[in-house]
Enzyme design. Structure first.
Site, PDB file in Angstrom:
ATOM      1  CD  GLN A   1      -2.958  -1.065   2.310  1.00 50.42           C
ATOM      2  OE1 GLN A   1      -2.718  -1.923   3.143  1.00 50.42           O
ATOM      3  NE2 GLN A   1      -3.964  -0.203   2.420  1.00 50.42           N
ATOM      4  CB  SER A   2       0.630   4.385  -1.905  1.00 55.06           C
ATOM      5  OG  SER A   2       0.327   3.735  -3.118  1.00 55.06           O
ATOM      6  CB  THR A   3       0.757   6.552   2.418  1.00 57.46           C
ATOM      7  OG1 THR A   3      -0.656   6.379   2.553  1.00 57.46           O
ATOM      8  CG2 THR A   3       1.058   7.280   1.113  1.00 57.46           C
TER       9      THR A   3
ATOM     10  CD  GLN B   1      -2.899   4.572   0.240  1.00 61.72           C
ATOM     11  OE1 GLN B   1      -2.399   3.500  -0.056  1.00 61.72           O
ATOM     12  NE2 GLN B   1      -3.116   5.532  -0.651  1.00 61.72           N
TER      13      GLN B   1
END
Length: 447
Positions: free
Chosen positions: A20-22, A25
């Site tokens: 997941q990107s961050t 998130q």
């Protein structure tokens, strides 16, 4: 069991890849994380033994735009390339990568080692033409989706900025009032310090002297932080060169709302995006400029004058990543010596009568806190001699002869060019004298 899954696939392990990107998130969208972990159960249902199922989850919270810093993705690529993996599982193509180059590289390796790709939609064999087309489309769509999201976000920000309503972290000396308008800081000490910095720059003329003025007189410099849990918190500390130059370069202090002064450029090394470099754009390329948007500290004309003076004070620019142009002086290693203590660039200094002795000094302490001392200083003679000897040893006599021959040829060409210019100059003088004589004769005839 799906007919694409063969015994040769089940004999090798199945790898579930999570990303997941961050970190936000990961913390706020637990359902997505749980769905990714549930892929291990799907691999088990498809026939893999639980001991043969590996979960790679170290890339949670990392962007898929590049493979830099994604250790699990590199481990996955290595394992697939060695033929250890029978299938790779991910929730969707974007989990593997948002970059088409990285996505297609993974698919190519999977095809070479007969590794299946499994997502929430189905099971794909990269060696099957129809499956390969679908996988290619998924990778392209993932990249297109990222581009679309970026356009929507940037377009919304720009539209709001054009109305002067996009709120960014204000510079020290300004705060937002309850109505969301940018106003001068209510703390009189902050306002006095900012005005004093501008006033001293008018008198002293350099950012370094302004910083030294604050440090010598033990005047603290304010700073408001706008991070989470520190929103608007005021800190006082010693002035440094970076804060002073940032203050002088910021057009917000003229009462002007500005957006789009900088842009981010990817730095690519060895085919990978290693970092993102921020570039300052010239004034005519700023996206939004709204004058008289709030109360100023200085005028726009004074701001332009300050920027021009700062530019004149800094003839060597390091903003483009170059080492800088060597200045006057005979030191051999200008802009090349690195401090052994702090790892920063050292500058040459000259001592003795007429500057006959060179030394290399690290003056970062002076730039940071106004300290008159230096971080590290070494005599230049011994270092220059050692480098010169090393270079001469590396150059063979044949190479030296070729270099001297080239220099001689260049010198001859320069002399020929000089002779040509001399002939042209003499010819021009002759033509000018001739024109004067003709003009004089014509005037006499007229009289």
């Amino acid at each position: 069991m799906n007919n694409k899954i063969r015994t040769s696939h089940l004999e090798r392990r199945a790898v579930v890849y999570l990303r997941q990107s961050t970190l936000t998130q990961v913390e706020s969208h637990r359902e997505s994380t749980d769905r990714q972990y549930a892929l291990a159960d799907r691999a088990s249902n498809l026939g893999w033994d639980k001991s043969q199922i590996s979960v790679f989850d170290s890339d949670l919270g990392k962007s898929g735009q590049t493979t830099t810093g994604r250790e699990d993705f590199h481990k996955l690529m290595a394992a697939v390339g060695l033929g250890e993996v029978g299938a790779v599982l991910a929730l969707e193509a974007s989990r593997f990568s948002r970059s088409q180059a990285d996505w297609h590289k993974l698919i190519d390796i999977c095809a070479l080692t007969d590794t299946l790709v499994i997502d929430h939609d189905g099971i794909y064999d990269p060696n099957d033409f129809n499956d390969r087309v679908i996988l290619g489309f998924k990778g392209t769509w993932s990249h297109t989706e990222l581009h679309g999201m970026r356009l929507r976000l940037q377009g919304a920000k720009l539209n709001k900025a054009q109305k002067g309503e996009l709120r960014c972290s204000p510079p020290t000396g300004y705060v937002y009032d309850p109505e969301g308008k940018l106003v001068i800081d209510p703390d009189e000490g902050v306002v006095a310090a900012i005005k004093l910095a501008f006033q001293q720059f008018r008198v002293l003329g350099t950012a370094f002297k302004v910083m030294r003025y604050f440090c010598i007189n033990d005047i603290p410099f304010p700073r408001r932080r706008w991070r989470q849990k520190q929103i608007g918190t005021l800190y006082w500390g010693p002035a440094n060169l970076s804060r002073i130059t940032t203050l002088l370069h910021n057009p917000t202090y003229t009462g002007t709302y500005v957006y789009g002064r900088r842009r981010c450029v990817n730095v690519i090394e060895d085919g990978q995006i290693k970092k993102v470099k921020t570039q300052t754009l010239p004034q005519d390329e700023w996206k939004v400029v709204i004058h008289n948007a709030h109360e100023p500290y200085i005028s726009w004309e004074e701001y332009l004058s300050n920027c021009e003076r700062l530019k004149q004070n800094s003839p060597v620019s390091l903003s483009d990543g170059c080492p800088g142009t060597p200045r006057e002086g005979f030191a051999l290693l200008q802009s090349l010596v690195i401090c052994g203590k702090c790892g920063r660039k050292m500058s040459p200094r000259y001592h003795g009568n007429g500057g006959c002795r060179a030394a290399y000094e690290c003056t970062q302490a002076r730039k940071q806190d106004g300290n008159m001392g230096v971080c590290w200083s070494v005599a230049g003679a011994a270092i220059d001699k050692a480098i010169a000897d090393h270079v001469l040893e590396a150059i063979s006599s044949e190479q030296l002869d070729i270099s001297l021959a080239v220099l001689s040829e260049l010198d001859d060409q320069a002399q020929e060019a000089d002779k040509t210019w001399q002939l042209r100059l003499e010819r021009g003088r002759y033509e000018a004298d001739r024109a004067i004589v003709n003009m004089t004769q014509l005037n006499q005839k007229i009289v």
